[in-house]
Design a protein around this motif. Structure first.
Motif, PDB file in Angstrom:
ATOM      1  N   PRO A   1       0.789  -1.319  -0.013  1.00 53.95           N
ATOM      2  CA  PRO A   1      -0.112  -0.038   0.109  1.00 53.95           C
ATOM      3  C   PRO A   1       0.739   1.195  -0.093  1.00 53.95           C
ATOM      4  N   VAL A   2       2.053   1.195   0.608  1.00 51.75           N
ATOM      5  CA  VAL A   2       2.852   2.390   0.707  1.00 51.75           C
ATOM      6  C   VAL A   2       3.527   2.769  -0.908  1.00 51.75           C
ATOM      7  N   LEU A   3       4.035   1.685  -1.411  1.00 48.28           N
ATOM      8  CA  LEU A   3       4.300   1.877  -2.825  1.00 48.28           C
ATOM      9  C   LEU A   3       3.451   2.137  -3.840  1.00 48.28           C
ATOM     10  N   GLN A   4       2.180   1.479  -3.507  1.00 49.84           N
ATOM     11  CA  GLN A   4       1.123   2.062  -4.411  1.00 49.84           C
ATOM     12  C   GLN A   4       0.582   3.396  -4.074  1.00 49.84           C
TER      13      GLN A   4
ATOM     14  N   TRP B   1      -3.252  -7.336  -9.337  1.00 53.51           N
ATOM     15  CA  TRP B   1      -2.729  -6.298 -10.618  1.00 53.51           C
ATOM     16  C   TRP B   1      -1.761  -5.305 -10.166  1.00 53.51           C
ATOM     17  N   SER B   2      -1.703  -4.968  -8.845  1.00 53.25           N
ATOM     18  CA  SER B   2      -0.717  -3.917  -8.324  1.00 53.25           C
ATOM     19  C   SER B   2       0.629  -4.500  -8.782  1.00 53.25           C
ATOM     20  N   PRO B   3       1.413  -3.471  -9.324  1.00 51.56           N
ATOM     21  CA  PRO B   3       2.850  -3.649  -9.778  1.00 51.56           C
ATOM     22  C   PRO B   3       3.709  -4.025  -8.728  1.00 51.56           C
ATOM     23  N   TYR B   4       3.168  -3.886  -7.462  1.00 49.45           N
ATOM     24  CA  TYR B   4       3.871  -3.888  -6.071  1.00 49.45           C
ATOM     25  C   TYR B   4       3.523  -5.330  -5.487  1.00 49.45           C
TER      26      TYR B   4
ATOM     27  N   GLY C   1      16.091  -1.054 -12.861  1.00 51.45           N
ATOM     28  CA  GLY C   1      15.259  -0.055 -12.676  1.00 51.45           C
ATOM     29  C   GLY C   1      14.851   0.339 -11.102  1.00 51.45           C
ATOM     30  N   LEU C   2      14.662   1.465 -10.819  1.00 50.36           N
ATOM     31  CA  LEU C   2      14.187   1.735  -9.602  1.00 50.36           C
ATOM     32  C   LEU C   2      13.401   2.749  -9.272  1.00 50.36           C
ATOM     33  N   ALA C   3      12.715   3.162  -8.022  1.00 54.31           N
ATOM     34  CA  ALA C   3      12.000   3.990  -7.849  1.00 54.31           C
ATOM     35  C   ALA C   3      11.983   4.407  -6.351  1.00 54.31           C
ATOM     36  N   LEU C   4      12.259   5.709  -5.882  1.00 59.88           N
ATOM     37  CA  LEU C   4      12.291   5.987  -4.646  1.00 59.88           C
ATOM     38  C   LEU C   4      10.780   7.060  -4.232  1.00 59.88           C
ATOM     39  N   ARG C   5      10.680   6.754  -2.965  1.00 56.57           N
ATOM     40  CA  ARG C   5       9.517   7.345  -2.407  1.00 56.57           C
ATOM     41  C   ARG C   5       9.846   9.064  -2.482  1.00 56.57           C
TER      42      ARG C   5
END
Length: 185
Positions: free
Chosen positions: A18-21, A48-51, A92-96
């Motif tokens: 839920p946090v990443l979403q 279906w959530s990518p996380y 790949g990466l993604a930061l909050r």
């Protein structure tokens, strides 16, 4: 778990989803620039959530990024498009948002390189990103990646065609930072 002095890469936990979403996926403009697929609404509690926590795969290795020593969730990192025949993968990466601009991306890239080259035995890692994604390009070049080319107007991202750049790093070009470590979990 893989870690250095600033960050760790660990398996995704259900509590991360839920946090990443909320902070990465539901930011439509940012997500549209980070993924070649079109954004569409997805519930965080669904498969279906990518996380969503998924079974291990030969084609992708998905991690949650945590800060050290606190263990706070910082974002996601992954190797995708893993090709075991040619021994290549994309990174790949993604930061909050609250954790961007702290130098964590370079640390995450180094850990992903360690995982790809040392753990998986890959020969080449590649980053495909928008030419305007200067933080990712800087993190990649500091980690040893070489800018290999620009794909002009190849990406449709948030209402416009944008240039994409390709950066690559070969195993023999990579030098592991001294503070890399791996532990059994």
């Amino acid at each position: 778990m893989l870690h250095n002095s600033k960050v760790a890469l660990r398996a995704r936990h259900d509590a991360d989803v839920p946090v990443l979403q909320a902070e990465l996926y539901d930011d439509v403009a940012t997500r549209s620039r980070a993924d070649s697929r079109p954004w569409q609404p997805v519930s965080p509690g669904t498969a279906w959530s990518p996380y969503a926590v998924a079974a291990p795969s030969d084609e992708a290795a998905c991690f949650s990024v945590t800060t050290l020593p606190s263990g706070d969730l910082a974002g996601e990192a992954l190797l995708w498009g893993i090709d075991t025949h040619n021994r290549t993968a994309h990174l790949g990466l993604a930061l909050r948002p609250a954790l961007r601009g702290r130098g964590l991306a370079r640390e995450v890239v180094a850990l992903l390189c360690h995982y790809g080259f040392t753990v998986r035995g890959l020969h080449r890692l590649q980053i495909d990103t928008l030419a305007e994604n200067l933080p990712m390009i800087a993190a990649a070049t500091r980690a040893g990646f070489t800018l290999e080319g620009t794909l002009r107007r190849s990406a449709w991202a948030y209402g416009a065609h944008r240039d994409e750049v390709v950066l690559g790093l070969l195993a023999e070009e990579w030098t592991a930072p001294a503070d890399l470590a791996s532990d059994r979990v």
